[in-house]
Design a protein around this motif. Structure first.
Motif, short mmCIF file in Angstrom:
data_model
loop_
_atom_site.label_atom_id
_atom_site.label_comp_id
_atom_site.label_asym_id
_atom_site.label_seq_id
_atom_site.Cartn_x
_atom_site.Cartn_y
_atom_site.Cartn_z
N VAL A 198 0.87 -1.26 0.42
CA VAL A 198 -0.27 -0.01 0.49
C VAL A 198 0.39 1.10 -0.35
O VAL A 198 1.42 1.34 0.82
CB VAL A 198 -1.62 -0.31 1.02
N LYS B 185 1.22 7.37 0.66
CA LYS B 185 0.26 8.11 0.54
C LYS B 185 -1.19 8.25 0.69
O LYS B 185 -1.98 8.67 0.38
CB LYS B 185 0.47 9.15 -1.00
N LYS B 186 -1.57 7.20 0.25
CA LYS B 186 -2.41 6.46 0.82
C LYS B 186 -3.29 6.67 2.56
O LYS B 186 -3.88 6.26 2.75
CB LYS B 186 -3.07 5.19 0.07
N ARG C 140 -0.74 11.42 4.83
CA ARG C 140 -1.23 12.32 4.14
C ARG C 140 0.35 13.93 4.47
O ARG C 140 1.10 13.36 5.04
CB ARG C 140 -2.37 13.93 3.92
#
Length: 208
Positions: free
Chosen positions: A162, A165-166, A169
């Protein structure tokens, strides 16, 4: 077995202690009732794993990057001394009273260009078995996995990755790119050394 693990750590500490003040100091060793014991420095503090466990929020970004610089520096020292740590993870990085990091647990460490004496790595911080090489690149991967964990609060899964950035922030692109390079266990991309990673972390730290 445990006897050989402790004997191996004795050799590692004797050698690495000569080049790094962060390595726990070795004092002596002895045998008793078929067991082998080390007398060594007790490193006072809490591990990064324990600190993360009891935090309601992740470390601030700047603090995380400072840790990244320190961990990369520790691994760089170990590699330049001719050794591979082979067990870099948050549980083995102690935050001391002066807020600096010190590494512990070197039972599975071994010299560069030699075979690993033990399969001694934590799954969440080691490459997949099919890409396991037992070399400096294993410490480099672990470095990326540790920083990923400190940034996101979850373990990196190479089979179901994953993007940072997901999960968080406002993480600088250069920092994300550097961690992605460290975690890339393919042979297609040139891997960063610990020294190069430290330089990149320092640049990000100086820019925020």
């Amino acid at each position: 077995d445990g006897y050989q693990l402790v004997k191996n750590e004795k050799e590692v500490l004797e050698n690495l202690g000569k080049i790094s003040k962060s390595i726990p100091q070795y004092f002596s060793s002895f045998e008793a009732f078929g067991n082998f014991y080390l007398v060594m420095e007790y490193v006072e503090g809490k591990s990064l794993r324990d600190l993360m466990k009891f935090r309601q929020r992740r470390f601030p970004l700047k603090q995380t990057i400072k840790y990244a610089v320190e961990i990369a520096g520790i691994i760089d020292e170990i590699h330049k001394a001719g050794w591979i740590w082979n067990d870099c993870k948050p549980a083995n990085l102690i935050v001391t009273s002066d807020k600096s990091l010190r590494p512990i647990d070197f039972e599975g460490a071994y010299q560069i260009n030699q075979s690993a004496p033990f399969d001694w790595q934590s799954r969440a911080f080691s490459k997949s078995k099919e890409n396991q090489s037992f070399s400096e690149s294993d410490d480099i991967y672990a470095l990326g996995a540790v920083i990923y964990f400190l940034l996101t609060g979850i373990y990196y899964d190479s089979e179901n990755p994953v993007a940072i950035k997901k999960l968080r922030r406002n993480v600088p692109i250069q920092l994300q790119t550097t961690i992605e390079n460290l975690l890339d266990d393919s042979t297609l991309e040139k891997k960063l050394t610990a020294s190069e990673a430290r330089e990149k972390f320092e640049k990000v730290l100086n820019s925020i």
